[in-house]
Design a protein around this motif. Sequence first.
Motif, PDB file in Angstrom:
ATOM      1  N   TYR A  43       0.853  -1.189   0.000  1.00  0.00           N
ATOM      2  CA  TYR A  43       0.000   0.000   0.000  1.00  0.00           C
ATOM      3  C   TYR A  43       0.890   1.240   0.000  1.00  0.00           C
ATOM      4  O   TYR A  43       2.086   1.181   0.331  1.00  0.00           O
ATOM      5  CB  TYR A  43      -0.940   0.016   1.209  1.00  0.00           C
ATOM      6  CG  TYR A  43      -0.241   0.053   2.537  1.00  0.00           C
ATOM      7  CD1 TYR A  43       0.018   1.259   3.195  1.00  0.00           C
ATOM      8  CD2 TYR A  43       0.168  -1.133   3.150  1.00  0.00           C
ATOM      9  CE1 TYR A  43       0.658   1.294   4.412  1.00  0.00           C
ATOM     10  CE2 TYR A  43       0.815  -1.108   4.377  1.00  0.00           C
ATOM     11  CZ  TYR A  43       1.055   0.101   4.997  1.00  0.00           C
ATOM     12  OH  TYR A  43       1.709   0.131   6.205  1.00  0.00           O
ATOM     13  N   VAL A  44       0.309   2.358  -0.354  1.00  0.00           N
ATOM     14  CA  VAL A  44       1.017   3.629  -0.411  1.00  0.00           C
ATOM     15  C   VAL A  44       0.899   4.316   0.947  1.00  0.00           C
ATOM     16  O   VAL A  44      -0.181   4.372   1.539  1.00  0.00           O
ATOM     17  CB  VAL A  44       0.455   4.537  -1.523  1.00  0.00           C
ATOM     18  CG1 VAL A  44       1.199   5.868  -1.556  1.00  0.00           C
ATOM     19  CG2 VAL A  44       0.535   3.830  -2.865  1.00  0.00           C
ATOM     20  N   GLU A  45       2.011   4.832   1.421  1.00  0.00           N
ATOM     21  CA  GLU A  45       2.043   5.553   2.693  1.00  0.00           C
ATOM     22  C   GLU A  45       2.579   6.970   2.446  1.00  0.00           C
ATOM     23  O   GLU A  45       3.471   7.168   1.616  1.00  0.00           O
ATOM     24  CB  GLU A  45       2.951   4.834   3.687  1.00  0.00           C
ATOM     25  CG  GLU A  45       3.031   5.476   5.061  1.00  0.00           C
ATOM     26  CD  GLU A  45       1.718   5.412   5.815  1.00  0.00           C
ATOM     27  OE1 GLU A  45       1.025   6.452   5.810  1.00  0.00           O
ATOM     28  OE2 GLU A  45       1.373   4.353   6.367  1.00  0.00           O
ATOM     29  N   GLY A  46       2.025   7.928   3.148  1.00  0.00           N
ATOM     30  CA  GLY A  46       2.490   9.310   3.038  1.00  0.00           C
ATOM     31  C   GLY A  46       3.006   9.809   4.374  1.00  0.00           C
ATOM     32  O   GLY A  46       2.331   9.671   5.393  1.00  0.00           O
ATOM     33  N   ARG A  47       4.185  10.382   4.388  1.00  0.00           N
ATOM     34  CA  ARG A  47       4.746  10.997   5.599  1.00  0.00           C
ATOM     35  C   ARG A  47       4.508  12.504   5.493  1.00  0.00           C
ATOM     36  O   ARG A  47       5.248  13.211   4.812  1.00  0.00           O
ATOM     37  CB  ARG A  47       6.224  10.647   5.734  1.00  0.00           C
ATOM     38  CG  ARG A  47       6.459   9.152   5.967  1.00  0.00           C
ATOM     39  CD  ARG A  47       7.914   8.807   6.238  1.00  0.00           C
ATOM     40  NE  ARG A  47       8.740   9.043   5.063  1.00  0.00           N
ATOM     41  CZ  ARG A  47       9.701   9.939   4.985  1.00  0.00           C
ATOM     42  NH1 ARG A  47       9.938  10.743   6.010  1.00  0.00           N
ATOM     43  NH2 ARG A  47      10.421  10.077   3.892  1.00  0.00           N
ATOM     44  N   GLN A 238      -1.570  20.797   6.158  1.00  0.00           N
ATOM     45  CA  GLN A 238      -0.983  19.457   6.075  1.00  0.00           C
ATOM     46  C   GLN A 238      -0.518  19.227   4.641  1.00  0.00           C
ATOM     47  O   GLN A 238      -1.326  19.222   3.720  1.00  0.00           O
ATOM     48  CB  GLN A 238      -2.010  18.402   6.487  1.00  0.00           C
ATOM     49  CG  GLN A 238      -1.486  16.983   6.508  1.00  0.00           C
ATOM     50  CD  GLN A 238      -2.560  15.985   6.913  1.00  0.00           C
ATOM     51  OE1 GLN A 238      -3.720  16.369   7.143  1.00  0.00           O
ATOM     52  NE2 GLN A 238      -2.206  14.729   6.990  1.00  0.00           N
ATOM     53  N   MET A 239       0.802  19.067   4.476  1.00  0.00           N
ATOM     54  CA  MET A 239       1.380  18.929   3.141  1.00  0.00           C
ATOM     55  C   MET A 239       1.941  17.530   2.928  1.00  0.00           C
ATOM     56  O   MET A 239       2.325  16.841   3.873  1.00  0.00           O
ATOM     57  CB  MET A 239       2.506  19.952   2.942  1.00  0.00           C
ATOM     58  CG  MET A 239       2.054  21.368   2.749  1.00  0.00           C
ATOM     59  SD  MET A 239       3.470  22.414   2.275  1.00  0.00           S
ATOM     60  CE  MET A 239       3.998  21.620   0.734  1.00  0.00           C
ATOM     61  N   LEU A 240       2.020  17.159   1.656  1.00  0.00           N
ATOM     62  CA  LEU A 240       2.634  15.887   1.278  1.00  0.00           C
ATOM     63  C   LEU A 240       3.605  16.138   0.127  1.00  0.00           C
ATOM     64  O   LEU A 240       3.205  16.168  -1.034  1.00  0.00           O
ATOM     65  CB  LEU A 240       1.573  14.865   0.865  1.00  0.00           C
ATOM     66  CG  LEU A 240       2.109  13.475   0.477  1.00  0.00           C
ATOM     67  CD1 LEU A 240       2.850  12.846   1.647  1.00  0.00           C
ATOM     68  CD2 LEU A 240       0.969  12.567   0.016  1.00  0.00           C
ATOM     69  N   PRO A 241       4.897  16.329   0.421  1.00  0.00           N
ATOM     70  CA  PRO A 241       5.887  16.475  -0.645  1.00  0.00           C
ATOM     71  C   PRO A 241       6.040  15.157  -1.412  1.00  0.00           C
ATOM     72  O   PRO A 241       5.893  14.081  -0.820  1.00  0.00           O
ATOM     73  CB  PRO A 241       7.175  16.830   0.104  1.00  0.00           C
ATOM     74  CG  PRO A 241       6.717  17.310   1.452  1.00  0.00           C
ATOM     75  CD  PRO A 241       5.474  16.541   1.748  1.00  0.00           C
ATOM     76  N   PRO A 242       6.334  15.190  -2.694  1.00  0.00           N
ATOM     77  CA  PRO A 242       6.504  13.953  -3.463  1.00  0.00           C
ATOM     78  C   PRO A 242       7.562  13.032  -2.866  1.00  0.00           C
ATOM     79  O   PRO A 242       7.414  11.800  -2.904  1.00  0.00           O
ATOM     80  CB  PRO A 242       6.917  14.455  -4.847  1.00  0.00           C
ATOM     81  CG  PRO A 242       6.383  15.849  -4.924  1.00  0.00           C
ATOM     82  CD  PRO A 242       6.456  16.387  -3.541  1.00  0.00           C
ATOM     83  N   ALA A 243       8.624  13.608  -2.302  1.00  0.00           N
ATOM     84  CA  ALA A 243       9.683  12.779  -1.732  1.00  0.00           C
ATOM     85  C   ALA A 243       9.226  12.017  -0.494  1.00  0.00           C
ATOM     86  O   ALA A 243       9.902  11.076  -0.056  1.00  0.00           O
ATOM     87  CB  ALA A 243      10.894  13.652  -1.387  1.00  0.00           C
TER      88      ALA A 243
END
Length: 330
Positions: A43-47, A238-243
Amino acid sequence: MMNRGQKSLFLRGRVLRGLLILVFATMGFVGCSKRGDSGYQGYVEGRYVYVSTPQAGRLDHLAAARGDTVNASQALFTLDQEPEHSAELQARKTLLADEGRLADLKTGKRPPEKDVISAQLAQAKVELQKSEDLLKSDEAQYAAGGFSLTDLISARAAVAANAAIVRQFQSNLEVAALPGREEQIAAQAAVVAADKAALQQAKWKLQQKQVAAPKDGLVFDTLYREGDWVAAGTPVVQMLPPANVEVRFFVPETIVGKLKIGQKVNVHCDGCDAEVAGEISFVSNQVEYTPPVIYSNENRSKLVFMVIARPAADKAASLHPGQPVEVTLP
């Protein structure tokens, strides 16, 4: 008690965990499910990056909305700046005043003050000359017997007093031309240095009321509305940078020993136009179990290890946190 933003994060986290559990249950614990010889479910996880400010205040302007893609240093939100602006102005005025005092100590008295002392000195010299002339007359009369010794002593004392006054004003004039004492100048210089530090701090606090994006990325959510009061250190965006997008998948213990950091993988997701390339960034050294959890020689195949892969930066935006994926090893 939790504020509105914290409640929103808490509820969103519970919903996301519930969805992941439901997905994994439907897939028969996807951590060790395979679609082929080298395909593993994950699954995809976002930090996420929670953007906040150390200053408290009313949210005056929210420059970003949920779903926006922003660049680094692009404005995100602004808090009420009036208290910090007033403090910065006060610090600036205090610095100017203390710098003026330091300059005054270095240059001595002002010309008008020196003129006053010079006039006083001239007047004292006139009085001295007058008393000296009277003393000569009194001495002549005393020699002729027409003047008492007591009066002569008083005349001589007047000359001495006027001479002392002249010397005093001469010294005052010399002192007026001198700068302040070294100790006074050093003390005032320290005050000016402290004022400069206070001004820098006031400027920094004012700057913290305008917050920009720390990195390029997606605005995943905004946690406050304009007009809300924001406590110091509370996330607003709340942000989600691609990295910070990563793929987590699980491999059996028979495979984990072959995996290397930096090894290439392919990530496939439902609805994606093409596979997303990535590379392994982490291989766990902690074993996990798939049901049943009782270890025995018969169920060694139930041992799995978590592996994290980072998708290519230009493709990371096509993956979404919580999305089921399949990872293959080329």
